[in-house]
Design a protein around this motif. Structure first.
Motif, PDB file in Angstrom:
ATOM      1  N   VAL A  77       0.695  -1.428   0.031  1.00  0.00           N
ATOM      2  CA  VAL A  77       0.233   0.140   0.295  1.00  0.00           C
ATOM      3  C   VAL A  77       0.858   1.378   0.385  1.00  0.00           C
ATOM      4  O   VAL A  77       0.401   2.428  -0.507  1.00  0.00           O
ATOM      5  N   TRP A  78       2.137   0.706   1.102  1.00  0.00           N
ATOM      6  CA  TRP A  78       2.833   2.546   0.993  1.00  0.00           C
ATOM      7  C   TRP A  78       3.699   2.402  -0.838  1.00  0.00           C
ATOM      8  O   TRP A  78       2.916   4.119  -1.033  1.00  0.00           O
ATOM      9  N   SER A  83       3.552   5.905  -5.793  1.00  0.00           N
ATOM     10  CA  SER A  83       4.077   5.343  -7.167  1.00  0.00           C
ATOM     11  C   SER A  83       2.856   5.706  -8.197  1.00  0.00           C
ATOM     12  O   SER A  83       2.377   6.803  -8.375  1.00  0.00           O
ATOM     13  N   PHE A  84       1.772   6.287  -7.020  1.00  0.00           N
ATOM     14  CA  PHE A  84       0.158   6.301  -7.877  1.00  0.00           C
ATOM     15  C   PHE A  84       0.367   8.160  -8.387  1.00  0.00           C
ATOM     16  O   PHE A  84      -0.260   8.643  -9.200  1.00  0.00           O
ATOM     17  N   LEU A  85       1.003   8.471  -6.960  1.00  0.00           N
ATOM     18  CA  LEU A  85       0.414   9.946  -6.789  1.00  0.00           C
ATOM     19  C   LEU A  85       1.597  10.300  -6.999  1.00  0.00           C
ATOM     20  O   LEU A  85       1.231  11.678  -7.894  1.00  0.00           O
ATOM     21  N   LEU A  86       2.662   9.878  -7.440  1.00  0.00           N
ATOM     22  CA  LEU A  86       3.598  10.282  -8.564  1.00  0.00           C
ATOM     23  C   LEU A  86       3.844  10.618  -9.731  1.00  0.00           C
ATOM     24  O   LEU A  86       3.572  10.644 -11.034  1.00  0.00           O
ATOM     25  N   ALA A  87       3.010   8.577 -10.236  1.00  0.00           N
ATOM     26  CA  ALA A  87       2.801   9.038 -11.722  1.00  0.00           C
ATOM     27  C   ALA A  87       1.863   9.459 -12.541  1.00  0.00           C
ATOM     28  O   ALA A  87       1.575  10.322 -13.328  1.00  0.00           O
ATOM     29  N   LYS A  91       1.287  14.913  -9.413  1.00  0.00           N
ATOM     30  CA  LYS A  91       1.511  15.201  -7.539  1.00  0.00           C
ATOM     31  C   LYS A  91       2.980  15.047  -6.656  1.00  0.00           C
ATOM     32  O   LYS A  91       3.295  13.709  -7.018  1.00  0.00           O
ATOM     33  N   GLU A  92       3.674  15.687  -6.154  1.00  0.00           N
ATOM     34  CA  GLU A  92       5.412  15.156  -5.837  1.00  0.00           C
ATOM     35  C   GLU A  92       4.081  14.273  -4.399  1.00  0.00           C
ATOM     36  O   GLU A  92       3.687  14.349  -3.834  1.00  0.00           O
ATOM     37  N   ALA A  93       5.189  13.121  -4.173  1.00  0.00           N
ATOM     38  CA  ALA A  93       4.136  11.921  -3.780  1.00  0.00           C
ATOM     39  C   ALA A  93       4.910  11.964  -1.811  1.00  0.00           C
ATOM     40  O   ALA A  93       5.998  12.662  -2.094  1.00  0.00           O
ATOM     41  N   PHE A  94       4.397  11.679  -1.321  1.00  0.00           N
ATOM     42  CA  PHE A  94       5.184  12.317   0.489  1.00  0.00           C
ATOM     43  C   PHE A  94       6.315  11.459   0.666  1.00  0.00           C
ATOM     44  O   PHE A  94       7.508  11.589   1.727  1.00  0.00           O
ATOM     45  N   TYR A  99      11.630   5.498  -1.289  1.00  0.00           N
ATOM     46  CA  TYR A  99      11.164   5.549  -0.620  1.00  0.00           C
ATOM     47  C   TYR A  99      12.503   5.529   1.311  1.00  0.00           C
ATOM     48  O   TYR A  99      12.526   4.405   1.652  1.00  0.00           O
ATOM     49  N   ILE A 100      12.389   6.385   0.662  1.00  0.00           N
ATOM     50  CA  ILE A 100      12.972   7.022   1.860  1.00  0.00           C
ATOM     51  C   ILE A 100      13.180   6.982   3.476  1.00  0.00           C
ATOM     52  O   ILE A 100      13.389   6.341   4.709  1.00  0.00           O
ATOM     53  N   LEU A 101      11.669   6.978   3.833  1.00  0.00           N
ATOM     54  CA  LEU A 101      10.972   6.985   5.150  1.00  0.00           C
ATOM     55  C   LEU A 101      10.847   6.147   5.274  1.00  0.00           C
ATOM     56  O   LEU A 101      10.546   5.291   6.649  1.00  0.00           O
ATOM     57  N   LEU A 102      10.237   5.467   4.223  1.00  0.00           N
ATOM     58  CA  LEU A 102       9.891   3.894   4.544  1.00  0.00           C
ATOM     59  C   LEU A 102      10.742   2.778   5.077  1.00  0.00           C
ATOM     60  O   LEU A 102      10.628   2.583   6.185  1.00  0.00           O
ATOM     61  N   ASN A 103      11.982   3.163   4.545  1.00  0.00           N
ATOM     62  CA  ASN A 103      12.952   2.142   4.826  1.00  0.00           C
ATOM     63  C   ASN A 103      13.940   3.355   6.226  1.00  0.00           C
ATOM     64  O   ASN A 103      13.954   2.018   7.051  1.00  0.00           O
TER      65      ASN A 103
END
Length: 187
Positions: A77-78, A83-87, A91-94, A99-103
């Motif tokens: 989901v993350w 990917s959906f927001l960006l592609a 828009k700029e994905a959060f 995925y540095i925040l996820l890491n």
């Protein structure tokens, strides 16, 4: 304490004072004719703190298929949302690729989860040692009780042999007396 000393010397071949704590406990239980078996799970769990119980629950959940499936769903989901927001929306994905925040979140989860699981494993190892010590005591008591039963059976058998010898001696005396009477009547 005299009976414990006698049991230790006769069956363990050592004075009571030189025995380890477990052997002394077994000798006392045999001397007092008390049982030694107990539910070790209940006895051990009575001494657990809130933190130890929480660590066990976290380790139980962290090592389950439920956790693995939920974790995989959260990751998908993350990545999907970002990917959906960006592609598609432009828009700029959060948390854009890579995925540095996820890491960061994964590293923090691992940093917290690993010591908690180690605490649970240490407690399980302590519980296993406790169970092994209790098993040793129960087995030693059973072995000593069997030795006591053998001793009692040997004493009973020895008494029976003495009784049989007395009976046989009486029978021989009666036979001698009857033979003497029979010999006197023939002559």
């Amino acid at each position: 304490m005299k009976k414990s000393d006698d049991i230790a010397q006769r069956f363990l071949g050592q004075p009571y004072d030189t025995l380890d704590e477990h052997s002394q406990r077994v000798a006392r239980h045999i001397a007092g004719r008390k049982h030694i078996a107990k539910n070790t799970a209940l006895a051990f769990d009575e001494k657990t703190s809130f933190g130890q119980r929480a660590a066990d629950k976290v380790a139980k959940f962290g090592g389950s298929w439920t956790f693995i499936i939920l974790f995989a769903v959260v990751l998908v989901v993350w990545v999907g949302i970002n990917s959906f927001l960006l592609a598609s929306l432009g828009k700029e994905a959060f948390d854009p690729y890579p995925y540095i925040l996820l890491n960061l979140f994964l590293s923090m989860l691992a940093a917290i989860q690993a010591p908690i699981m180690l605490m649970s494993q240490n407690r399980q190892a302590e519980k296993d040692r406790y169970n092994a010590e209790h098993d040793y005591e129960v087995n030693l008591k059973a072995e000593l009780e069997i030795m006591l039963l053998h001793e009692k059976i040997d004493l009973l058998r020895e008494g029976q042999w003495c009784d049989l010898l007395k009976i046989q001696k009486q029978q021989l005396e009666l036979l001698s007396h009857l033979a003497g009477q029979h010999g006197a009547s023939v002559a």
